[in-house]
Design a protein around this motif. Structure first.
Motif, mmCIF file in Angstrom:
data_model
loop_
_atom_site.group_PDB
_atom_site.id
_atom_site.type_symbol
_atom_site.label_atom_id
_atom_site.label_comp_id
_atom_site.label_asym_id
_atom_site.label_seq_id
_atom_site.Cartn_x
_atom_site.Cartn_y
_atom_site.Cartn_z
ATOM 1 N N HIS A 163 59.312 36.887 44.437
ATOM 2 C CA HIS A 163 59.569 37.758 43.201
ATOM 3 C C HIS A 163 61.042 37.113 42.964
ATOM 4 O O HIS A 163 61.876 36.847 43.994
ATOM 5 N N GLU A 164 61.455 37.332 41.779
ATOM 6 C CA GLU A 164 62.670 37.262 41.492
ATOM 7 C C GLU A 164 63.635 38.391 41.741
ATOM 8 O O GLU A 164 62.974 39.492 41.378
ATOM 9 N N VAL A 165 64.742 38.223 42.223
ATOM 10 C CA VAL A 165 65.299 39.709 42.791
ATOM 11 C C VAL A 165 65.778 40.510 41.498
ATOM 12 O O VAL A 165 65.692 41.606 41.374
ATOM 13 N N GLU A 166 66.565 39.907 40.652
ATOM 14 C CA GLU A 166 67.244 40.441 39.543
ATOM 15 C C GLU A 166 66.174 41.154 38.537
ATOM 16 O O GLU A 166 66.562 42.206 38.079
ATOM 17 N N THR A 167 64.981 40.334 38.249
ATOM 18 C CA THR A 167 64.111 40.893 37.327
ATOM 19 C C THR A 167 62.761 41.517 37.909
ATOM 20 O O THR A 167 62.037 42.215 37.288
ATOM 21 N N GLY A 168 62.437 41.213 39.292
ATOM 22 C CA GLY A 168 61.169 41.530 39.936
ATOM 23 C C GLY A 168 60.260 40.638 39.480
ATOM 24 O O GLY A 168 58.950 41.088 39.893
ATOM 25 N N LYS A 169 60.302 39.704 38.431
ATOM 26 C CA LYS A 169 59.185 38.986 38.111
ATOM 27 C C LYS A 169 58.440 38.303 39.070
ATOM 28 O O LYS A 169 59.143 37.595 40.150
ATOM 29 N N LEU A 170 57.039 38.225 39.142
ATOM 30 C CA LEU A 170 56.313 37.456 40.155
ATOM 31 C C LEU A 170 56.479 35.784 39.537
ATOM 32 O O LEU A 170 56.165 35.622 38.559
ATOM 33 N N ILE A 171 56.926 35.142 40.897
ATOM 34 C CA ILE A 171 56.975 33.493 40.326
ATOM 35 C C ILE A 171 55.959 32.891 41.064
ATOM 36 O O ILE A 171 55.359 31.793 40.381
ATOM 37 N N THR A 172 55.686 32.918 42.235
ATOM 38 C CA THR A 172 54.691 32.202 43.017
ATOM 39 C C THR A 172 53.875 33.361 43.818
ATOM 40 O O THR A 172 54.280 34.164 44.416
ATOM 41 N N VAL A 173 52.497 32.919 43.987
ATOM 42 C CA VAL A 173 51.657 33.539 44.716
ATOM 43 C C VAL A 173 51.205 32.155 46.038
ATOM 44 O O VAL A 173 51.000 31.149 45.525
ATOM 45 N N ILE A 174 51.354 32.578 47.090
ATOM 46 C CA ILE A 174 50.777 31.958 48.235
ATOM 47 C C ILE A 174 49.805 32.500 48.981
ATOM 48 O O ILE A 174 49.680 33.476 49.584
ATOM 49 N N GLU A 175 48.370 31.744 48.806
ATOM 50 C CA GLU A 175 47.420 32.315 49.413
ATOM 51 C C GLU A 175 47.021 31.429 50.765
ATOM 52 O O GLU A 175 46.921 30.285 50.721
ATOM 53 N N LEU A 176 46.492 32.003 51.626
ATOM 54 C CA LEU A 176 45.793 31.368 52.939
ATOM 55 C C LEU A 176 44.521 31.926 53.008
ATOM 56 O O LEU A 176 44.229 33.097 53.124
ATOM 57 N N LEU A 177 43.531 31.013 52.397
ATOM 58 C CA LEU A 177 42.213 31.515 52.583
ATOM 59 C C LEU A 177 41.610 31.972 54.116
ATOM 60 O O LEU A 177 41.929 31.535 55.012
ATOM 61 N N SER A 178 40.734 32.841 53.732
ATOM 62 C CA SER A 178 39.912 33.240 54.886
ATOM 63 C C SER A 178 38.284 33.095 54.639
ATOM 64 O O SER A 178 38.087 32.995 53.549
ATOM 65 N N PRO A 179 37.407 33.545 55.865
ATOM 66 C CA PRO A 179 36.254 33.379 55.463
ATOM 67 C C PRO A 179 35.785 34.431 54.330
ATOM 68 O O PRO A 179 34.793 34.390 53.794
ATOM 69 N N VAL A 180 36.496 35.718 54.273
ATOM 70 C CA VAL A 180 36.120 36.796 53.274
ATOM 71 C C VAL A 180 36.130 36.296 51.826
ATOM 72 O O VAL A 180 35.270 36.266 50.994
ATOM 73 N N ASN A 181 37.281 35.412 51.425
ATOM 74 C CA ASN A 181 37.397 34.911 50.315
ATOM 75 C C ASN A 181 36.876 33.635 49.867
ATOM 76 O O ASN A 181 36.896 32.901 48.963
ATOM 77 N N LYS A 182 36.606 32.790 51.072
ATOM 78 C CA LYS A 182 36.084 31.338 50.844
ATOM 79 C C LYS A 182 34.136 31.374 51.077
ATOM 80 O O LYS A 182 33.815 30.950 50.316
ATOM 81 N N ILE A 183 34.007 32.190 52.066
ATOM 82 C CA ILE A 183 32.647 31.984 52.505
ATOM 83 C C ILE A 183 31.858 33.263 51.886
ATOM 84 O O ILE A 183 30.491 33.049 51.525
ATOM 85 N N HIS A 184 31.924 34.472 51.941
ATOM 86 C CA HIS A 184 31.300 35.537 51.841
ATOM 87 C C HIS A 184 31.208 35.517 50.043
ATOM 88 O O HIS A 184 32.299 35.404 49.497
#
Length: 223
Positions: A108-129
């Protein structure tokens, strides 16, 4: 002890190890990035919860539905002693929904709180199930339809890779970097178990220099 592999250790995918590996690696990535992007940005560790039925949850180390021995209640005991020809009476467990949580990162940008980047590390829950994968794919589409960058790290050999348009070279592992200003195009880093994990750029705003994430060094420091 040093890892016997130059990059990802496939033995870390074991269901008894992966949840701990996932959470520790997410936190380590945050610690690696913070000094590089502060004070303009901060990295938040967020948690997503999946409400899933038991089918397939054994892939992530959660027991499936089963029959278990229990002490007989007085009612059950009396019923089983009745002369019920051809009828078996036993204690069973019924399918219920399990809540499974996993962590991911938001820049997030500190001044505005805006979401800039999402970093996802896949797991069996969101890849296989099945349910978890569909749920994640919807969230992935939401990110790709926004002005938020996405870095998707897949260090699991099992399961089908997340969808892209067209064919890519088959590989054990993948990292996708999708910059908001280049949609729908992105960079795919494909590599195998015999190779180190590549250093990948973490995009911020379009006009800014991207920071490098040495994921291989981060993982091996945890090892």
């Amino acid at each position: 002890m040093h890892s016997p592999f130059p990059g990802m250790d496939p033995y870390l995918e074991h269901p008894s190890l992966w949840p701990d590996v996932h959470n520790r690696l997410v936190a380590a990535i945050a610690d690696e990035l913070v000094p590089k992007i502060a004070p303009r940005y901060y990295v938040g560790i967020e948690r997503r919860a999946y409400s899933l039925t038991p089918e397939g949850l054994n892939l992530i180390g959660i027991p499936d539905v089963g029959i278990v021995p229990t002490k007989e209640s007085p009612l059950t005991s009396s019923l089983t002693k009745l002369p019920l020809a051809g009828v078996d009476v036993m204690e069973v467990e019924l399918p219920m929904r399990d809540e499974v949580g996993e962590n991911y990162l938001e820049v997030h940008e500190v001044e505005t709180g805006k979401l800039i980047t999402v970093i996802e590390l896949l797991s069996p829950v969101n890849k296989i199930h099945l349910e978890g994968r569909e749920d994640y794919k919807e969230k992935r589409l939401d990110i790709l339809s926004s002005r938020t960058n996405l870095v998707e790290i897949d260090l699991l050999r099992s399961g089908e890779p997340m969808p892209i348009i067209g064919k890519a070279k088959k590989s054990d592992y993948r990292i996708i970097v999708s910059r908001s200003w280049r949609r729908a195009r992105g960079q795919l880093y494909a590599f195998n178990v015999r190779h180190p994990i590549p250093t990948v750029p973490i995009p911020l705003r379009r006009e800014e220099t991207e920071v490098a994430l040495d994921l291989n060094a981060t993982l091996h420091a945890l090892y």
